[in-house]
Design an enzyme around this catalytic site. Structure first.
Site: not given
Ligand code: NAP
Length: 330
Positions: A59, A209
């Site tokens: 990430y 999301r």
């Protein structure tokens, strides 16, 4: 509001059933990020009793883990850090799967350094690597557990068969599949396996999301490097179908429970199995609604009504497969 918790084998503290997802704090694939906001969000999470913090080396190519490490200075004992292993990337940010023992041994040291800690509570294999035997990967993680560098082991994006192979060599405590009202593949085989083997399911993308946030509209656009600019759910004609479902679900949440869409989406994840819902956030105000998801339950009739809304608006559901990273060339 009392916080709901769950036990993960190997981890002494009770773990909050809502965890903070920190992918967007890495910046890449999310249109950039603001570290001071991310740090404030992490500290806010701990203050609200969200002790599970889910991150990964990939990430932001180390950035999310570093921000987590910075934010938790002085707060380490209050946090349960879940990170991952077994993805690799090159200088251009091209990501590939890599579960070789050498990669695992190097990554764990990098993660410990970035996270500013001497142990990781939960260490998860991010994606299976077809070029390395599952047993070899499992054995390497089991060694780390025995050395005390990690307390518990999990896998992510694994099938039941792959988990069975893994668990024949190492003690498995958790799995992390995608799971939300729109992405339900995990409930058919992974959930029964988890229940039978006393594993906790960390549900990723619990807010799909942001699609389940209630913030999205047909006119919402995303930066070029935001994964939602190529996520098939956010493209026409599907985007309109998913948004129509969200509109009706929002109405149900408000009229029946006096709750937000986000609270309903997370409650649904919590009521469907031995789960932890990962709530992706990068600003402290995004965590304001978390408490609303605790302390109530959906009945079987509520769940059936939600199913009917989904069937009405989404004729051809599509999964999150677009996120799967490629394998290395053998
Ligand atoms: P998510 O939790 O489904 O959605 C996150 C997005 O929802 C946020 O970035 C934000 O979008 C929006 N949001 C959050 N709170 C909100 C609020 N109060 N109001 C309005 N919008 C809000 O997505 P995710 O981050 O992909 O998934 C959660 C976590 O699961 C990740 O962070 C990661 O830890 C994990 N994960 C794991 C895998 C895996 O392969 N194991 C894959 C994906 C994710 P904006 O900030 O853009 O507004």
């Amino acid at each position: 509001m009392s916080i709901e918790t769950i036990k993960i084998e190997g981890i002494p503290s009770a773990v909050s059933r809502i965890g903070l997802g920190t992918w967007a704090m890495g910046g890449a694939f999310w249109g950039g990020t603001d570290d001071s906001q991310s740090i404030a969000a992490l500290r806010q999470a701990i203050e609200q009793g969200i002790n599970l913090i889910d991150t990964a080396p990939v990430y932001g190519f180390g950035h999310s883990e570093s921000v987590v490490g910075d934010a938790l200075v002085g707060l380490r004992q209050q946090a349960v850090i879940a990170t991952k292993v077994a993805l690799d990337w090159d200088s251009e940010g091209k990501i590939v799967r890599n579960s070789t023992p050498a990669r695992i041994r190097a990554e764990v040291e990098d993660s410990l350094r970035r996270l500013r800690t001497d142990y990781i509570d939960l260490y998860q294999v991010h994606w299976p690597d077809s070029l390395v035997s599952i047993e070899e990967t499992a054995a390497e993680l089991e060694k780390l557990r025995q050395q005390g560098k990690i307390l518990a082991i999990g896998v992510s994006n694994f099938s039941v068969e792959q988990m069975e192979q893994f668990a024949s060599v190492a003690k498995l405590s958790t799995l992390q599949p995608p799971y939300n009202v729109f992405e339900r593949g995990a409930e058919y085989d992974l959930f029964p396996y988890a229940q039978k083997n006393n594993l906790v399911v960390l549900a990723y993308g619990a807010l799909c999301r942001g699609l389940l946030s209630g913030r999205m509209q047909g006119t919402t656009t995303f930066a070029e490097d935001d994964l939602r600019s190529f996520d098939p759910k956010f493209q026409s004609p599907r985007f309109a179908q998913y948004l129509a479902a969200v509109e009706e679900l929002t109405q149900l949440a408000q009229e029946r429970f006096g709750k937000s869409m986000l609270a309903l989406a997370v409650r649904w994840v919590l009521d469907n199995g031995p789960t932890i819902a990962l709530w992706g956030a990068r600003r402290p105000e995004q965590l304001r609604g978390v408490d609303e998801a605790y302390g109530w339950k959906l009945s079987a009739a509520d769940i059936a009504d939600i199913d009917a809304i989904l069937a009405k608006h989404i004729p051809q559901p599509i999964g999150p497969e677009f996120m799967a990273p490629p394998h290395r060339q053998g």
